[in-house]
Design an enzyme around this catalytic site. Structure first.
Site, PDB file in Angstrom:
ATOM      1  N   ASP A 197      50.986  24.571  20.647  1.00 11.33           N
ATOM      2  CA  ASP A 197      52.144  25.661  20.392  1.00 11.33           C
ATOM      3  C   ASP A 197      52.510  26.311  21.347  1.00 11.33           C
ATOM      4  OD1 ASP A 197      50.595  27.717  20.012  1.00 11.33           O
ATOM      5  OD2 ASP A 197      50.366  27.897  18.033  1.00 11.33           O
ATOM      6  N   ASP A 226      44.659  25.630  11.745  1.00 12.87           N
ATOM      7  CA  ASP A 226      44.014  26.063  12.587  1.00 12.87           C
ATOM      8  C   ASP A 226      43.638  27.582  12.554  1.00 12.87           C
ATOM      9  OD1 ASP A 226      45.882  28.110  14.629  1.00 12.87           O
ATOM     10  OD2 ASP A 226      47.249  26.576  13.891  1.00 12.87           O
ATOM     11  N   CYS A 232      18.782  27.237   9.637  1.00 14.95           N
ATOM     12  CA  CYS A 232      19.747  26.445  10.345  1.00 14.95           C
ATOM     13  C   CYS A 232      19.243  25.457  11.386  1.00 14.95           C
ATOM     14  CB  CYS A 232      20.856  27.499  10.617  1.00 14.95           C
ATOM     15  SG  CYS A 232      22.303  26.555  11.497  1.00 14.95           S
ATOM     16  N   CYS A 259      21.354  23.992  13.661  1.00 14.31           N
ATOM     17  CA  CYS A 259      22.129  23.864  14.725  1.00 14.31           C
ATOM     18  C   CYS A 259      21.437  24.120  16.113  1.00 14.31           C
ATOM     19  CB  CYS A 259      23.449  24.569  14.358  1.00 14.31           C
ATOM     20  SG  CYS A 259      23.261  26.372  14.709  1.00 14.31           S
ATOM     21  N   CYS A 285      20.748  27.854  16.630  1.00 11.94           N
ATOM     22  CA  CYS A 285      19.448  28.552  16.066  1.00 11.94           C
ATOM     23  C   CYS A 285      18.302  27.986  16.439  1.00 11.94           C
ATOM     24  CB  CYS A 285      19.809  28.424  14.277  1.00 11.94           C
ATOM     25  SG  CYS A 285      21.146  29.289  13.771  1.00 11.94           S
ATOM     26  N   HIS A 319      27.895  28.977  15.990  1.00 18.54           N
ATOM     27  CA  HIS A 319      26.874  28.704  14.914  1.00 18.54           C
ATOM     28  C   HIS A 319      28.020  28.489  13.730  1.00 18.54           C
ATOM     29  CE1 HIS A 319      24.361  29.260  11.422  1.00 18.54           C
ATOM     30  NE2 HIS A 319      25.085  30.530  11.375  1.00 18.54           N
TER      31      HIS A 319
END
Length: 429
Positions: A96, A260, A385, A387, A390, A412
């Site tokens: 954009d 978004d 968590c 991920c 973490c 995260h």
């Protein structure tokens, strides 16, 4: 419904040393840093939006350096962002013009032709026409006609539509691999519905709704209802800058194809309370407050107090060290919760001391802050968590401190939010 992340060069140094609070040896910005889709095990979004206003150019500088700008235009968005289609199939790269960056100008600094050239150079899959923000929004029962609004609003409305006409014609030369998107701006539900109708009549089959950032969720719902009713079901809708991410159901109710946002990342260091995101047993989003332990010798508030003589900076540094050590000791089971909170709050008191507040008010504020931090540490969310942030960072993720730490926590949050969106999609299929 797709979640598109609005990027602003949000990278981290994967070799950052938490204990020493410094970057990896020999680190070069951007080259050695990693984007969320590189650092995490899986991309935490379905596509990336890049604003032309953020990239910038020679006449209108953005966030990119001159070297980065030249490389972006030379290599294209996917290569610059290290977001290849081969590794991330079905992903999109949307563009954009970044209307907020030129909101105070009488008209956009970009035209349809040069915007199409920007999208061509960047190899974008989707791109929005140049639009101009309208900040007014009529209350329920107030529907001003085009002839009744101030000249500035009328001009912004007409500029956006005229740019749509020119952009659709110019975008045809990019071929079927590019999807042009018309942008809806307006001061009321009726004006936005009228704009949507006109853009669809031009040939657009994907429209982006702009100007909704300051709107409340009930106002956004009214806009979506009006726009959706004005369009055939074949026309897709994108919501630009949707920050009210707890209201995903509102988007699904009106057939929004994509949106978004940067909220999951930005709230990691801009929100006073909702810094670390998690999910409840029933799939809702929940939040924790990160533990603020700023650098004693770098924090502007502490440096100011040291200069005015109201704080001994060396004493503050010892309080900082004690707070960090106690949080880490608590994570490994070598300190109790109360011991950690005592050290944290001792530093908090030094950081937030204000001679204009009464002792009772300071005590009340400290008690509230201690309770919030107690909830964060007692639940030990970093242990629940999986991920990469973490797994590798542990309790360091919950320490509000430097940019590399805070952006890690933001990554995260992106992981948690994308998981939330994915499960939401499955529920609505």
């Amino acid at each position: 419904m797709r979640f598109i992340f609005a990027d602003s060069l949000d990278t981290i140094d994967p070799a950052y040393d938490f204990v020493a609070d410094r970057n990896g040896a020999g680190r070069t910005v951007h080259r050695d840093d990693q984007y969320p889709h590189e650092f995490l095990d899986q991309a935490p979004y379905d596509g990336i939006l890049v604003s032309r206003g953020i990239v910038g150019d020679a006449r209108h500088p953005g966030k990119y350096s001159e070297a980065q700008l030249m490389r972006f235009r030379r290599e294209g968005a996917r290569r610059f962002l290290r977001y290849p289609l081969e590794r991330f199939p079905d992903s999109v790269v949307m563009g954009d013009c970044g209307a907020f960056t030129y909101r105070n100008l009488p008209e956009p600094p970009y035209r349809a032709r040069d915007t199409v050239e920007f999208y061509a150079d960047g190899g974008f899959s989707h791109g929005c026409a140049p639009d101009h923000l309208i900040f007014d929004f009529d209350d329920v029962g107030v529907e001003r006609a085009l002839t009744d609004v101030p000249e500035d609003i009328r001009k912004r409305y007409e500029i956006t539509l005229q740019n749509g006409v020119e952009f659709f014609a110019e975008a045809a030369r990019l071929g079927p691999g590019f999807t042009p998107m018309g942008v809806i701006q307006g001061w009321s539900t009726r004006s936005m519905a009228d704009a949507a109708r006109q853009l669809a009549a031009m040939g657009f089959n994907y429209l982006a709704i702009g100007g909704t950032v300051p709107l409340k969720i009930n106002q956004i719902r009214r806009v979506l209802a009006a726009v959706r009713d004005a369009l055939p079901n074949t026309v897709r809708l994108h919501l630009l800058g949707f920050g009210k991410i707890e209201e995903l159901r509102s988007l699904e109710d009106f057939g929004v194809t994509s949106f978004d946002t940067t909220s999951p990342l930005l709230r990691a260091f801009k929100d006073a309370r909702k810094n670390y995101w998690a999910r409840t047993a029933d799939g809702d989003l929940s939040y924790y407050t990160a533990i603020r332990i700023p650098q004693a010798t770098e924090n502007n508030k502490l440096k100011h107090k040291a200069l005015e003589g109201s704080l001994n900076q060396e004493a503050a540094r010892h309080l900082e060290d004690a707070a960090l050590k106690c949080v880490r000791a608590y994570a490994t089971g070598e300190a109790t919760l109360d011991q950690s909170l005592d050290a944290i709050m001792a530093y908090w008191a030094a950081l937030n001391w204000d001679e204009e507040n009464s002792p009772s008010r300071r005590a009340d504020a400290a008690a509230r802050q201690r309770q919030v931090y107690s909830e964060t540490l007692a639940d030990r969310p970093w242990e629940h968590c999986g991920c990469r942030v973490c797994r590798e960072g542990g309790v360091e993720v919950l320490i509000f401190r430097t940019s590399n730490r805070n952006k890690r926590r933001g990554m995260h949050n992106l992981h948690v939010f994308h998981t939330h969106v994915n499960e939401f999609r499955q529920e609505t299929v």
